[in-house]
Design a protein around this motif. Sequence first.
Motif, PDB file in Angstrom:
ATOM      1  N   LEU A  39       0.833  -1.203   0.000  1.00 31.14           N
ATOM      2  CA  LEU A  39       0.000   0.000   0.000  1.00 31.14           C
ATOM      3  C   LEU A  39       0.872   1.258   0.000  1.00 31.14           C
ATOM      4  CD1 LEU A  39      -2.692  -1.193   2.564  1.00 31.14           C
ATOM      5  CD2 LEU A  39      -3.042  -0.831   0.109  1.00 31.14           C
ATOM      6  N   ALA A  40       1.965   1.240   0.761  1.00 28.40           N
ATOM      7  CA  ALA A  40       2.887   2.378   0.805  1.00 28.40           C
ATOM      8  C   ALA A  40       3.517   2.621  -0.560  1.00 28.40           C
ATOM      9  CB  ALA A  40       3.966   2.136   1.859  1.00 28.40           C
ATOM     10  N   GLU A  41       3.858   1.544  -1.234  1.00 27.63           N
ATOM     11  CA  GLU A  41       4.424   1.648  -2.583  1.00 27.63           C
ATOM     12  C   GLU A  41       3.452   2.381  -3.505  1.00 27.63           C
ATOM     13  OE1 GLU A  41       4.971  -1.669  -5.924  1.00 27.63           O
ATOM     14  OE2 GLU A  41       6.242  -2.034  -4.159  1.00 27.63           O
ATOM     15  N   GLY A  42       2.175   2.038  -3.423  1.00 30.24           N
ATOM     16  CA  GLY A  42       1.154   2.700  -4.231  1.00 30.24           C
ATOM     17  C   GLY A  42       0.985   4.169  -3.887  1.00 30.24           C
ATOM     18  N   GLU A  43       1.322   4.524  -2.665  1.00 32.93           N
ATOM     19  CA  GLU A  43       1.231   5.915  -2.205  1.00 32.93           C
ATOM     20  C   GLU A  43       2.551   6.667  -2.389  1.00 32.93           C
ATOM     21  OE1 GLU A  43      -1.494   7.736  -0.810  1.00 32.93           O
ATOM     22  OE2 GLU A  43      -2.467   6.060  -1.830  1.00 32.93           O
ATOM     23  N   GLU A  44       3.566   5.975  -2.880  1.00 36.38           N
ATOM     24  CA  GLU A  44       4.899   6.547  -3.054  1.00 36.38           C
ATOM     25  C   GLU A  44       5.479   7.022  -1.726  1.00 36.38           C
ATOM     26  OE1 GLU A  44       4.616   9.479  -6.165  1.00 36.38           O
ATOM     27  OE2 GLU A  44       4.017   7.966  -7.646  1.00 36.38           O
ATOM     28  N   VAL A  45       5.265   6.205  -0.688  1.00 37.51           N
ATOM     29  CA  VAL A  45       5.784   6.481   0.649  1.00 37.51           C
ATOM     30  C   VAL A  45       6.813   5.417   0.981  1.00 37.51           C
ATOM     31  CG1 VAL A  45       5.222   6.518   3.115  1.00 37.51           C
ATOM     32  CG2 VAL A  45       3.693   7.632   1.480  1.00 37.51           C
ATOM     33  N   GLU A  46       8.009   5.861   1.353  1.00 40.57           N
ATOM     34  CA  GLU A  46       9.048   4.936   1.780  1.00 40.57           C
ATOM     35  C   GLU A  46       8.897   4.734   3.286  1.00 40.57           C
ATOM     36  OE1 GLU A  46      13.867   4.714   1.764  1.00 40.57           O
ATOM     37  OE2 GLU A  46      12.880   5.599   0.016  1.00 40.57           O
ATOM     38  N   MET A  47       8.748   3.493   3.701  1.00 41.38           N
ATOM     39  CA  MET A  47       8.478   3.181   5.098  1.00 41.38           C
ATOM     40  C   MET A  47       9.776   3.116   5.908  1.00 41.38           C
ATOM     41  SD  MET A  47       5.222   3.116   5.391  1.00 41.38           S
ATOM     42  CE  MET A  47       4.952   2.308   6.971  1.00 41.38           C
ATOM     43  N   GLY A  48       9.974   4.142   6.702  1.00 39.04           N
ATOM     44  CA  GLY A  48      11.105   4.180   7.626  1.00 39.04           C
ATOM     45  C   GLY A  48      10.582   4.043   9.055  1.00 39.04           C
ATOM     46  N   GLU A  49      11.444   4.274  10.010  1.00 38.96           N
ATOM     47  CA  GLU A  49      11.077   4.120  11.417  1.00 38.96           C
ATOM     48  C   GLU A  49       9.900   5.020  11.816  1.00 38.96           C
ATOM     49  OE1 GLU A  49      13.155   4.802  15.757  1.00 38.96           O
ATOM     50  OE2 GLU A  49      14.435   4.235  14.074  1.00 38.96           O
ATOM     51  N   GLY A  50       9.935   6.277  11.400  1.00 35.95           N
ATOM     52  CA  GLY A  50       8.862   7.219  11.741  1.00 35.95           C
ATOM     53  C   GLY A  50       7.532   6.828  11.125  1.00 35.95           C
ATOM     54  N   GLU A  51       7.580   6.362   9.882  1.00 37.88           N
ATOM     55  CA  GLU A  51       6.351   5.948   9.202  1.00 37.88           C
ATOM     56  C   GLU A  51       5.727   4.741   9.899  1.00 37.88           C
ATOM     57  OE1 GLU A  51       8.657   8.399   6.331  1.00 37.88           O
ATOM     58  OE2 GLU A  51       9.181   6.799   7.692  1.00 37.88           O
TER      59      GLU A  51
END
Length: 111
Positions: free
Chosen positions: A32-44
Motif C-alpha cells: 500500500l505504501a508503494e502505491g502511495e509513493e511512501v518509503e516506510m522508515g522508522e517514523g512511518e
Amino acid sequence: MPIEVNGASYETDENGYLVNLEDWSEDVALKLAEGEEVEMGEGEWELVNFLRNYYEEFQIAPAVKVLTKAIAKERGMDKKEASEYLYGMFPKGPALQACKIAGLPKPTGCV
C-alpha cells in the motif's frame, strides 16, 4: 480493485483502502505504501502502529487535527512542528495516506 502480495489477493475499495481490516500485515502495508509513493522508515512505521492502536481503542481513525495533536504531545512538539513532521512523511495527507497504509478505513471528515 485487488492488490497482490506474496501470491495472495487482497480486496481494496475504489480509493485503495483495504476492504477487510483483518487482511492487514506489514507486507500488505509495504504494498500500500508503494502505491502511495511512501518509503516506510522508522517514523512511518511508528505512525502506522500508533494509528492501528488508536483504531483498536476507539474504533475510528483519527482526523488529521486529532492526529497532529496526539503526535505533538507524544513527541514534545508544538502543533506546527508536528504537522510539518507528519506531512514530511505523508505529503498527500497524513491521516489519509497513513490510515490507508495502516489498513484502516478512510478517516471521517477527510475528502
